[in-house]
Write a protein that holds these residues in place. Structure first.
Motif, PDB file in Angstrom:
ATOM      1  N   HIS A 278       0.626   2.089  12.343  1.00 35.65           N
ATOM      2  CA  HIS A 278       1.200   2.317  13.669  1.00 35.65           C
ATOM      3  C   HIS A 278       2.544   2.987  13.446  1.00 35.65           C
ATOM      4  O   HIS A 278       2.628   4.203  13.356  1.00 35.65           O
ATOM      5  CB  HIS A 278       1.311   0.996  14.437  1.00 35.65           C
ATOM      6  CG  HIS A 278      -0.024   0.427  14.815  1.00 35.65           C
ATOM      7  ND1 HIS A 278      -0.192  -0.885  15.214  1.00 35.65           N
ATOM      8  CD2 HIS A 278      -1.251   0.972  14.833  1.00 35.65           C
ATOM      9  CE1 HIS A 278      -1.469  -1.115  15.481  1.00 35.65           C
ATOM     10  NE2 HIS A 278      -2.142   0.004  15.255  1.00 35.65           N
ATOM     11  N   GLY A 279       3.616   2.189  13.321  1.00 37.10           N
ATOM     12  CA  GLY A 279       4.883   2.759  12.903  1.00 37.10           C
ATOM     13  C   GLY A 279       4.998   2.719  11.388  1.00 37.10           C
ATOM     14  O   GLY A 279       3.999   2.591  10.674  1.00 37.10           O
ATOM     15  N   PRO A 280       6.223   2.818  10.853  1.00 33.20           N
ATOM     16  CA  PRO A 280       6.409   2.718   9.403  1.00 33.20           C
ATOM     17  C   PRO A 280       5.850   1.396   8.875  1.00 33.20           C
ATOM     18  O   PRO A 280       6.067   0.339   9.451  1.00 33.20           O
ATOM     19  CB  PRO A 280       7.933   2.779   9.247  1.00 33.20           C
ATOM     20  CG  PRO A 280       8.407   3.505  10.469  1.00 33.20           C
ATOM     21  CD  PRO A 280       7.484   3.080  11.576  1.00 33.20           C
ATOM     22  N   ASP A 281       5.129   1.473   7.766  1.00 32.51           N
ATOM     23  CA  ASP A 281       4.467   0.281   7.236  1.00 32.51           C
ATOM     24  C   ASP A 281       4.158   0.506   5.762  1.00 32.51           C
ATOM     25  O   ASP A 281       3.229   1.227   5.410  1.00 32.51           O
ATOM     26  CB  ASP A 281       3.185   0.002   8.015  1.00 32.51           C
ATOM     27  CG  ASP A 281       2.446  -1.238   7.536  1.00 32.51           C
ATOM     28  OD1 ASP A 281       2.916  -1.893   6.592  1.00 32.51           O
ATOM     29  OD2 ASP A 281       1.378  -1.550   8.109  1.00 32.51           O
ATOM     30  N   GLY A 282       4.968  -0.102   4.898  1.00 25.55           N
ATOM     31  CA  GLY A 282       4.796   0.095   3.466  1.00 25.55           C
ATOM     32  C   GLY A 282       3.547  -0.529   2.896  1.00 25.55           C
ATOM     33  O   GLY A 282       3.130  -0.189   1.782  1.00 25.55           O
ATOM     34  N   SER A 283       2.904  -1.445   3.631  1.00 22.38           N
ATOM     35  CA  SER A 283       1.739  -2.141   3.087  1.00 22.38           C
ATOM     36  C   SER A 283       0.530  -1.226   2.933  1.00 22.38           C
ATOM     37  O   SER A 283      -0.404  -1.572   2.207  1.00 22.38           O
ATOM     38  CB  SER A 283       1.375  -3.333   3.975  1.00 22.38           C
ATOM     39  OG  SER A 283       0.843  -2.911   5.221  1.00 22.38           O
ATOM     40  N   VAL A 284       0.508  -0.076   3.602  1.00 20.45           N
ATOM     41  CA  VAL A 284      -0.657   0.818   3.504  1.00 20.45           C
ATOM     42  C   VAL A 284      -0.377   2.019   2.605  1.00 20.45           C
ATOM     43  O   VAL A 284      -1.158   2.969   2.585  1.00 20.45           O
ATOM     44  CB  VAL A 284      -1.099   1.312   4.906  1.00 20.45           C
ATOM     45  CG1 VAL A 284      -1.512   0.150   5.780  1.00 20.45           C
ATOM     46  CG2 VAL A 284      -0.011   2.132   5.579  1.00 20.45           C
ATOM     47  N   LEU A 285       0.718   1.969   1.846  1.00 21.01           N
ATOM     48  CA  LEU A 285       1.099   3.112   1.022  1.00 21.01           C
ATOM     49  C   LEU A 285       0.701   2.909  -0.433  1.00 21.01           C
ATOM     50  O   LEU A 285       0.482   1.798  -0.887  1.00 21.01           O
ATOM     51  CB  LEU A 285       2.610   3.341   1.118  1.00 21.01           C
ATOM     52  CG  LEU A 285       3.190   3.509   2.529  1.00 21.01           C
ATOM     53  CD1 LEU A 285       4.684   3.762   2.449  1.00 21.01           C
ATOM     54  CD2 LEU A 285       2.487   4.632   3.283  1.00 21.01           C
ATOM     55  N   GLN A 286       0.615   4.042  -1.151  1.00 20.08           N
ATOM     56  CA  GLN A 286       0.363   4.050  -2.579  1.00 20.08           C
ATOM     57  C   GLN A 286       1.508   4.779  -3.280  1.00 20.08           C
ATOM     58  O   GLN A 286       2.358   5.387  -2.622  1.00 20.08           O
ATOM     59  CB  GLN A 286      -0.972   4.737  -2.892  1.00 20.08           C
ATOM     60  CG  GLN A 286      -2.193   3.896  -2.560  1.00 20.08           C
ATOM     61  CD  GLN A 286      -2.483   3.794  -1.075  1.00 20.08           C
ATOM     62  OE1 GLN A 286      -2.316   4.752  -0.322  1.00 20.08           O
ATOM     63  NE2 GLN A 286      -2.913   2.617  -0.631  1.00 20.08           N
ATOM     64  N   GLY A 287       1.500   4.758  -4.600  1.00 26.26           N
ATOM     65  CA  GLY A 287       2.558   5.420  -5.347  1.00 26.26           C
ATOM     66  C   GLY A 287       2.635   6.910  -5.095  1.00 26.26           C
ATOM     67  O   GLY A 287       3.699   7.527  -5.224  1.00 26.26           O
ATOM     68  N   TYR A 288       1.505   7.513  -4.746  1.00 21.71           N
ATOM     69  CA  TYR A 288       1.503   8.954  -4.485  1.00 21.71           C
ATOM     70  C   TYR A 288       1.955   9.294  -3.071  1.00 21.71           C
ATOM     71  O   TYR A 288       2.016  10.478  -2.702  1.00 21.71           O
ATOM     72  CB  TYR A 288       0.121   9.553  -4.744  1.00 21.71           C
ATOM     73  CG  TYR A 288      -1.023   8.892  -4.004  1.00 21.71           C
ATOM     74  CD1 TYR A 288      -1.243   9.127  -2.665  1.00 21.71           C
ATOM     75  CD2 TYR A 288      -1.907   8.045  -4.661  1.00 21.71           C
ATOM     76  CE1 TYR A 288      -2.292   8.535  -1.978  1.00 21.71           C
ATOM     77  CE2 TYR A 288      -2.967   7.450  -4.002  1.00 21.71           C
ATOM     78  CZ  TYR A 288      -3.158   7.695  -2.657  1.00 21.71           C
ATOM     79  OH  TYR A 288      -4.204   7.100  -1.987  1.00 21.71           O
ATOM     80  N   SER A 289       2.248   8.289  -2.255  1.00 25.69           N
ATOM     81  CA  SER A 289       2.639   8.540  -0.856  1.00 25.69           C
ATOM     82  C   SER A 289       4.096   8.963  -0.792  1.00 25.69           C
ATOM     83  O   SER A 289       4.996   8.209  -1.172  1.00 25.69           O
ATOM     84  CB  SER A 289       2.433   7.282  -0.011  1.00 25.69           C
ATOM     85  OG  SER A 289       1.098   6.830  -0.082  1.00 25.69           O
TER      86      SER A 289
END
Length: 594
Positions: A310-321
């Motif tokens: 939705h808004g900023p959310d580090g839980s759905v990111l990977q190192g390549y993000s």
């Protein structure tokens, strides 16, 4: 983001038309322009996070992924800026394309955009710029990709260069090599694994199908288009079921920050004529996803796509993000390649699969069971066949949905044996009408055989734990309860998450779990009822289904169990969990309908 008024006549479910897609594309393109370098070769978006590839690569990513959006929009003013950026970038500004490097990914976006807009961009460049650009892109033809969807990036670059007459032999080799390599990952029914193993996720749609089908379509190769288009059509029959009634895609897999890139295969089917969906259904699903994210803070106050869901959310990111990674969402604007008079834009919206009726649908290739309910628009995915090469909660949980997300502590939708929640080495044991089963190993050497049986919103979850010491604690967790507030003008609703112990378990909390312990003998069975629903006053679970479990003991089947499930509707299903001693050092465990 200012969008046109909704059109309830043409789009009674979302209100969105082509004008909304055009306005969204224009707003996103306008918002990124101020973050381009003076020569337009790099786009540096604000934020402290960098990907593991570094700032220069991230800036190239910003150029390449927003160029793709300009290409789908056919925005000549924007394309002129990108032409200037291309001329500067290939003059030693952009990093070289090397083995397994991020520029290889971005080269594919640039090549695809150039191929789609050749008369508007490439053909207007000076010959010197074209030669330097072809030389920069040419490194992608021989760069070694990671053994996954990356194999298709040299294919995409090769397709463009071959069409322009640059490096034809090397281009043909790259195309043939990449297409040959992905064949080893095609498992049937329109599904690919993303490389070795059993990683099934949205990369099927926005990579494994997108690049080969577009290549075949742009090359005007009828044989290739029949092959890859046929696979896309088969895939879309399943794929369309992964969207909730509110437009949300299934919250599973990696790179979720690409958001409405999930719509790309829907448009691709319409573009190439390889889809089982009607035009009205295609637009309803695609527009529903775009609307879902635009109304839930995917775009910040500057008009930029954020790193998140939705808004900023580090839980759905990977190192390549990196800061520009979300702009792979540009793929979702593929539908703008279809002219305004195309039926996909003129037809009236039709209901998506989740809106038409309740359904429990087996997906045989990934060994998934999809469970959807029309009354609340929820879709649940029961995962008995997908995992990543590393332990990852976005691949290894037993269930996902369009409205919940994996939690860490305690882990949702898990079976925890002796404190170990890890689910690795998932082996599919079958999927059928209303059921799916799998096996996985634990670091202790114990194994878990799991079965889900579903009807309506109700689930029967059974786990046979084998090889664990007597007295070992077993915890079975369910869905996380989520309260949805009316913060975006939507109707407020509260999800109800139920978990009821049936056999071998006690307790009654969905997320904290129900508990049991391993007993003497080769295996112990644990059974619980589960439910995730947004219905306001659902009937108690024991009134909707009854379950009987009986242990069977003989010389050949030590630790076998029969499980009978009887639904309130009158239908029944029966299963047998079997542990067979083959007079060797190993046991053979299985679960089958009977």
């Amino acid at each position: 983001m200012h969008l046109p008024p909704p059109d309830p006549a043409r789009s009674p479910r979302t209100g969105y038309t082509r004008a909304h897609w055009e306005a969204a594309a224009d707003a996103l393109l306008a918002a990124v322009e101020p973050y381009a370098t003076g020569d337009y070769a790099l786009y540096h978006f604000p934020g402290s996070r960098e990907s593991w590839s570094g700032r220069l690569s991230d800036g190239l990513e910003g150029y390449a992924r927003t160029l793709l959006l300009a290409a789908f929009r056919r925005d000549e003013t924007a394309l002129e800026r990108y032409a200037n950026g291309l001329a500067a970038g290939v003059c030693d500004v952009w990093p070289r394309i090397e083995d397994r490097s991020q520029p290889l990914v971005e080269a594919a976006s640039i090549a695809l955009a150039l191929r789609l807009t050749r008369p508007l961009l490439w053909d207007r460049l000076d010959d010197g710029v074209r030669q330097r650009a072809a030389a920069w892109l040419g490194d992608a033809l021989t760069a070694e990709p990671w053994p996954c969807n990356w194999e298709l990036f040299p294919v995409t670059v090769g397709g463009f260069l071959e069409s322009t007459g640059h490096q034809p032999e090397a281009s043909r080799k790259a195309i043939d090599r990449g297409l040959e390599r992905i064949e080893q990952w095609y498992v049937g029914d329109g599904w690919y694994t993303d490389g070795a193993g059993r990683a099934f996720d949205y990369y099927n749609g926005w990579a494994m199908h997108l690049y080969p089908v577009l290549h075949a379509w742009l090359a005007d190769d009828p044989d290739l288009l029949t092959l890859y288009g046929g696979r896309l059509e088969a895939h879309l029959a399943d794929y369309a079921r992964l969207f909730g009634g509110d437009g949300a895609p299934m919250h599973q897999g990696r790179s979720l920050t690409y958001r409405f890139a999930t719509t790309a295969p829907l448009w691709l089917g319409a573009l190439t004529g390889h889809t089982p969906l009607t035009s009205g259904e295609t637009r309803r699903l695609a527009s529903g996803a775009l609307k879902y994210f635009l109304e839930r803070d995917a775009v910040d106050e500057r008009g930029l796509l954020t790193l998140g869901w939705h808004g900023p959310d580090g839980s759905v990111l990977q190192g390549y993000s990196g800061p520009a990674s979300p702009y792979w969402a540009s793929k979702g604007f593929l539908g703008l390649l279809l002219p305004p008079e195309h039926e996909v834009w003129t037809a009236q919206e039709e209901a998506g699969p989740v809106e038409r009726k309740n359904a429990v649908t087996p997906f045989s290739a990934p060994n998934w069971l999809l469970q959807s309910t029309s009354s609340d628009g929820l879709v649940r995915l029961h995962n008995h066949g997908s995992e990543d090469v590393r332990y990852d909660p976005y691949y290894t949980r037993f269930a996902y949905s369009t409205i919940t997300r994996p939690l860490d502590s305690p882990p949702d939708n898990a079976v925890v044996v002796g404190g170990d929640p890890r689910r690795e080495g998932i082996v599919p044991l079958g999927v059928g009408e209303g059921w799916a089963a799998s096996r996985h190993a634990l670091s202790s050497g114990a194994e878990v055989i799991s079965l889900v049986v579903a009807d309506g919103a109700v689930e029967v979850r059974a786990h046979l734990v084998a090889g664990a010491a007597p007295g070992t604690e077993v915890q079975v967790t369910g869905w996380p309860p989520v309260e949805h507030e009316d913060e975006h003008g939507h109707e407020a609703r509260t999800l109800r998450a139920d978990l009821v112990p049936v056999y071998g378990l006690t307790g009654a909390a969905a997320l904290s779990g129900v508990l049991g312990e391993v007993r003497d003998g080769p295996a112990t069975l644990f059974v619980a009822l589960a439910r995730l629903t947004a219905e306001p006053d659902p009937l108690p679970l024991p009134e909707l289904v009854s379950v009987e479990a009986q242990r069977m003991v003989s010389d050949k089947t030590q630790g076998a169990f029969d499980l009978s499930v009887r639904w309130r509707t009158g239908s029944e299903s029966h299963f047998r969990f079997t542990a067979s001693d083959e007079r060797s050092a190993t046991w053979s465990w299985s679960v089958k309908p009977r």
